[in-house]
Design an enzyme around this catalytic site. Structure first.
Site, mmCIF file in Angstrom:
data_model
loop_
_atom_site.group_PDB
_atom_site.id
_atom_site.type_symbol
_atom_site.label_atom_id
_atom_site.label_comp_id
_atom_site.label_asym_id
_atom_site.label_seq_id
_atom_site.Cartn_x
_atom_site.Cartn_y
_atom_site.Cartn_z
ATOM 1 N N HIS A 175 19.913 -13.345 32.222
ATOM 2 C CA HIS A 175 21.030 -12.403 32.466
ATOM 3 C C HIS A 175 22.244 -12.948 31.705
ATOM 4 C CE1 HIS A 175 23.338 -9.402 34.452
ATOM 5 N NE2 HIS A 175 23.335 -9.847 35.709
ATOM 6 N N HIS A 209 16.100 -6.225 26.161
ATOM 7 C CA HIS A 209 16.868 -5.757 27.309
ATOM 8 C C HIS A 209 15.968 -4.887 28.179
ATOM 9 C CE1 HIS A 209 20.016 -3.977 29.731
ATOM 10 N NE2 HIS A 209 20.765 -4.989 29.341
ATOM 11 N N ASP A 222 24.754 -10.266 24.062
ATOM 12 C CA ASP A 222 24.964 -11.712 24.120
ATOM 13 C C ASP A 222 24.686 -12.414 22.797
ATOM 14 O OD1 ASP A 222 25.853 -11.870 26.704
ATOM 15 O OD2 ASP A 222 23.832 -11.804 27.517
HETATM 16 N N1 CMC Z 1 11.688 -13.045 22.852
HETATM 17 C C1 CMC Z 1 10.345 -12.910 22.713
HETATM 18 N N2 CMC Z 1 9.606 -12.021 23.396
HETATM 19 C C2 CMC Z 1 10.244 -11.236 24.267
HETATM 20 C C3 CMC Z 1 11.662 -11.316 24.471
HETATM 21 C C4 CMC Z 1 12.368 -12.261 23.712
HETATM 22 N N3 CMC Z 1 13.700 -12.381 23.864
HETATM 23 N N4 CMC Z 1 12.035 -10.422 25.420
HETATM 24 C C5 CMC Z 1 10.908 -9.789 25.797
HETATM 25 N N5 CMC Z 1 9.837 -10.280 25.105
HETATM 26 C C6 CMC Z 1 8.444 -9.789 25.168
HETATM 27 C C7 CMC Z 1 7.732 -10.279 26.419
HETATM 28 O O1 CMC Z 1 7.065 -11.499 26.225
HETATM 29 C C8 CMC Z 1 6.778 -9.128 26.672
HETATM 30 O O2 CMC Z 1 5.705 -9.251 25.757
HETATM 31 P P1 CMC Z 1 4.204 -8.769 26.178
HETATM 32 O O3 CMC Z 1 4.312 -7.298 26.435
HETATM 33 O O4 CMC Z 1 3.360 -9.127 25.013
HETATM 34 O O5 CMC Z 1 3.864 -9.544 27.424
HETATM 35 C C9 CMC Z 1 7.572 -7.889 26.271
HETATM 36 O O6 CMC Z 1 8.502 -8.376 25.275
HETATM 37 C C10 CMC Z 1 8.347 -7.227 27.409
HETATM 38 O O7 CMC Z 1 9.120 -8.241 28.047
HETATM 39 P P2 CMC Z 1 9.533 -8.226 29.587
HETATM 40 O O8 CMC Z 1 9.780 -9.626 30.049
HETATM 41 O O9 CMC Z 1 8.525 -7.411 30.372
HETATM 42 O O10 CMC Z 1 10.864 -7.405 29.530
HETATM 43 P P3 CMC Z 1 11.959 -7.316 30.664
HETATM 44 O O11 CMC Z 1 12.531 -5.984 30.561
HETATM 45 O O12 CMC Z 1 11.394 -7.723 31.982
HETATM 46 O O13 CMC Z 1 13.011 -8.465 30.249
HETATM 47 C C11 CMC Z 1 14.894 -9.536 29.312
HETATM 48 C C12 CMC Z 1 14.238 -8.200 29.680
HETATM 49 C C13 CMC Z 1 16.329 -9.289 28.850
HETATM 50 C C14 CMC Z 1 14.931 -10.454 30.573
HETATM 51 C C15 CMC Z 1 14.064 -10.223 28.183
HETATM 52 O O14 CMC Z 1 14.030 -9.387 27.046
HETATM 53 C C16 CMC Z 1 14.595 -11.604 27.825
HETATM 54 O O15 CMC Z 1 14.220 -12.589 28.479
HETATM 55 N N6 CMC Z 1 15.464 -11.708 26.768
HETATM 56 C C17 CMC Z 1 16.083 -12.952 26.398
HETATM 57 C C18 CMC Z 1 17.255 -13.250 27.340
HETATM 58 C C19 CMC Z 1 18.473 -12.383 27.050
HETATM 59 O O16 CMC Z 1 18.895 -12.246 25.910
HETATM 60 N N7 CMC Z 1 19.061 -11.833 28.134
HETATM 61 C C20 CMC Z 1 20.300 -11.071 28.048
HETATM 62 C C21 CMC Z 1 20.138 -9.636 28.425
HETATM 63 S S1 CMC Z 1 21.593 -8.668 27.941
HETATM 64 C C22 CMC Z 1 22.898 -9.256 28.932
HETATM 65 C C23 CMC Z 1 22.750 -8.931 30.370
HETATM 66 O O17 CMC Z 1 22.658 -7.737 30.695
HETATM 67 O O18 CMC Z 1 22.803 -9.845 31.172
#
Ligand code: CMC
Length: 426
Positions: A266, A307, A365
């Site tokens: 987050h 995201h 971010d």
């Molecule tokens: N790098 C590599 N792979 C990723 C990433 C990433 N940053 N984000 C998602 N994936 C992959 C994940 O491994 C999954 O792959 P598969 O379908 O093969 O298993 C797929 O993409 C979907 O990921 P998810 O975890 O189901 O997606 P989510 O919607 O639950 O998570 C997130 C969203 C923001 C937590 C995630 O994208 C992440 O961890 N990003 C990096 C941290 C980040 O930048 N966070 C800030 C968000 S914006 C500010 C805020 O609102 O706080």
């Protein structure tokens, strides 16, 4: 009053279960699943991927189209024409202020910028090397020990005063966290300056000389505050609403929001982006990190990418990218190695099939960290600044929750543990 009816049949259950369906002003319809308990059923949605937890009028996001609206106004227009404080008024009241109302609002906020003098002692109990977010979580929670004259959550006036206090004091607390960590005296707020100029003064000023804020950096700072002001029912805002549902005081609820924001998935992502860029160290190492991010066995993720809601682009990231260019040009930063790594990483990830297929774009971010670093703010302060900015969103949602009939938040579960069994004889 239902707009439509959804009909559900479940194997082993008699008849058809009718569920009301409501339409909002924007966004998908929602199925009201509350009648299910009467049929002995719960819904199951870990991570709240398709659950609308509440009704709200504050912010709307269309993730597929990359739209973010506050009380109907697009974020791009607010970033261009409004200011952080005017956006605070908008989030609190659901409309833009008149000129007189805005002047009065700014005056009220300026009247609350100082923190209780005893709070200075509170800071002194921390180690100098404590993470500023650790200090902030505690200090925000501790506000309830200092301002108990406005803690009646059923009193709209009290709720409003708490919102003013939080908007006004968060920059002061954030800057105090920084000054404490570097062993410099706290700077009292200066009410002749704008909100963002005053923040820069409290961060970078000292008692020995006058601090003159750079207008371009102050504008960039204001934009960072504005772009982070609210984001609908994200993890920290949902936490604030849930904490508020028990009747906890607003400062305790906002402290819960700060704690939730801290995580790298987050608000902690902006700090994690900078740490990641430092770890990459050289553009030649980027392919290795991209491979790691794609490896399902490796927990490493490209921080600042992806995201939960935005599946096309993050509209805040577009504005932030432009601001980033302005700040770097103003400061004459053209060949910063970290920036070069960030730019190359962005280009590679935007073309790589893994990221394209999963719709993983740079989020807000990714760029905010680069701007904050250029302004001279250490990465450990990035999430503190996000918390400062998001406080208006948290308190507006908390206030909306308490302005309407409400219920304590109490989710249920799919239990997969042991069945009832007797304690063994010994
Ligand atoms: N790098 C590599 N792979 C990723 C990433 C990433 N940053 N984000 C998602 N994936 C992959 C994940 O491994 C999954 O792959 P598969 O379908 O093969 O298993 C797929 O993409 C979907 O990921 P998810 O975890 O189901 O997606 P989510 O919607 O639950 O998570 C997130 C969203 C923001 C937590 C995630 O994208 C992440 O961890 N990003 C990096 C941290 C980040 O930048 N966070 C800030 C968000 S914006 C500010 C805020 O609102 O706080």
């Amino acid at each position: 009053m239902a707009d439509k009816i959804a009909r559900l049949t479940v194997d082993g259950f008699e008849g058809v279960i009718e569920l009301p369906v409501y339409s909002g002003t924007e966004g998908p319809d929602v199925v009201d699943v509350r009648p299910l308990t009467g049929h002995g059923l719960f819904t199951y949605d870990p991570g709240f991927v398709s659950t609308a937890a509440c009704e709200s009028k504050i912010t709307f996001i269309d993730g597929a189209k990359g739209i973010l609206l506050h009380a109907g106004y697009p974020i791009e227009q607010l970033a261009e024409k409004s200011s952080y404080l005017e956006t605070c008024f908008l989030l609190m009241n659901g409309r833009l202020p008149t000129k007189e109302e805005f002047e009065k609002f700014v005056g009220i906020i300026k009247g609350h910028t100082m923190v209780h003098e005893q709070m200075h002692n509170f800071f002194k109990g921390f180690r100098r090397d404590a993470h500023p977010m650790a200090i902030m979580v505690s200090v925000v929670g501790a506000l309830s020990a200092f301002y108990h004259d406005s803690l009646d959550i059923n009193n709209a006036k009290h709720r409003e005063i708490c919102a003013y206090r939080l908007i006004a004091k968060m920059p002061t607390i954030a800057a105090m966290c920084y000054k404490y960590s570097i062993g410099m005296p706290f700077q009292y707020p200066r009410n002749d300056l704008s909100y963002s100029e005053n923040f820069l003064h409290m961060m970078f000023g000292n008692p020995c000389e006058e601090y003159i804020p750079n207008p371009i950096l102050a504008k960039a700072m204001d934009k960072i505050f504005l772009l982070h002001a609210d984001h609908e029912q994200n993890a920290s805002t949902s936490t604030v609403r849930l904490a508020g549902s028990s009747g906890a005081n607003p400062f305790a609820c906002i402290a819960a929001g700060v704690a939730t924001l801290w995580g790298p998935a987050h608000g902690g992502a902006n700090e994690a982006v900078l740490n990641m860029l430092e770890e990459i160290g050289d553009a030649k190492n980027i392919p290795d990190f991209i491979d790691r991010a794609k490896d399902p066995k490796d927990s490493f993720r490209l921080m600042g990418f992806g995201h939960r809601v935005y599946r096309n682009f993050d509209p805040r990231a577009n504005v932030m990218k432009k601001t980033c260019d302005d700040v770097l040009a103003e400061l004459g930063i053209i060949d910063d190695p970290m920036l070069e790594i960030a730019k190359q990483l962005e280009q590679i990830a935007l073309q790589d099939e893994y990221f394209v297929k999963r719709k993983l774009y740079p989020n807000v971010d990714f760029y905010s960290g680069i701007i904050l670093k250029a302004i001279g703010i250490p990465s450990s302060m990035f999430t503190v600044i996000f918390a400062l900015s998001r406080t208006i969103g948290w308190i507006s949602h908390w206030n909306e929750f308490h302005s309407e009939p409400n219920k304590i938040g109490r989710p249920r579960q799919l239990y997969t543990g042991e069945n009832k069994r007797d304690y063994p004889e010994k």
